[in-house]
Design a protein around this motif. Sequence first.
Motif, PDB file in Angstrom:
ATOM      1  N   SER A 141      -2.316   3.751  -0.031  1.00 27.73           N
ATOM      2  CA  SER A 141      -2.640   4.359   1.269  1.00 27.73           C
ATOM      3  C   SER A 141      -2.885   5.857   1.143  1.00 27.73           C
ATOM      4  CB  SER A 141      -1.553   4.065   2.303  1.00 27.73           C
ATOM      5  OG  SER A 141      -0.311   4.575   1.889  1.00 27.73           O
ATOM      6  N   GLU A 142      -2.184   6.552   0.235  1.00 31.02           N
ATOM      7  CA  GLU A 142      -2.428   7.981   0.030  1.00 31.02           C
ATOM      8  C   GLU A 142      -3.794   8.228  -0.613  1.00 31.02           C
ATOM      9  OE1 GLU A 142       2.224   9.312  -0.477  1.00 31.02           O
ATOM     10  OE2 GLU A 142       1.102   8.690  -2.253  1.00 31.02           O
ATOM     11  N   GLN A 190       0.790  -1.223   0.000  1.00 33.25           N
ATOM     12  CA  GLN A 190       0.000   0.000   0.000  1.00 33.25           C
ATOM     13  C   GLN A 190       0.825   1.278   0.000  1.00 33.25           C
ATOM     14  OE1 GLN A 190      -3.123   0.058   2.856  1.00 33.25           O
ATOM     15  NE2 GLN A 190      -4.187  -1.605   1.880  1.00 33.25           N
ATOM     16  N   ASP A 191       2.147   1.197   0.190  1.00 34.20           N
ATOM     17  CA  ASP A 191       2.946   2.411   0.295  1.00 34.20           C
ATOM     18  C   ASP A 191       3.792   2.724  -0.933  1.00 34.20           C
ATOM     19  OD1 ASP A 191       1.993   3.075   2.829  1.00 34.20           O
ATOM     20  OD2 ASP A 191       3.406   1.708   3.780  1.00 34.20           O
ATOM     21  N   SER A 227       0.352   6.347  -3.736  1.00 40.85           N
ATOM     22  CA  SER A 227       0.282   4.980  -3.211  1.00 40.85           C
ATOM     23  C   SER A 227      -1.183   4.695  -2.884  1.00 40.85           C
ATOM     24  CB  SER A 227       1.127   4.855  -1.945  1.00 40.85           C
ATOM     25  OG  SER A 227       0.565   5.623  -0.899  1.00 40.85           O
TER      26      SER A 227
END
Length: 108
Positions: free
Chosen positions: A52-53, A3-4, A50
């Motif tokens: 997560s962002e 996720q990053d 990403s």
Amino acid sequence: MKQDKREYLLMTAKHSSKAEPLFYGHRTKEDEERSFAGYAINPEVAELYSISEIISNLSIDTQLFCDLPVHKLGGSIRRYSMISWQNHRNEEDLFAIKPSEVGEVVQK
């Protein structure tokens, strides 16, 4: 699913067209705050995000992101596929697309 890793562009047909999409933001360095403002015509200068962002900045439930499309804000957020891009009707829709897939949409 990692996720990053910054591996997605956010693509839209809002203010443009399916043949000439726009991409969110302007590319930032790794240590800078991500750009969610403005649009770029050139995907090579557009922001990379990403997962997560995308989840945190667009207020998406983490579980829902895995089950795209997520419907919100008058449109939906979808993982890019040529069929979903060609068939979408709502200009508010956003597509998470990898830079390697942009050539299917944007003809240079």
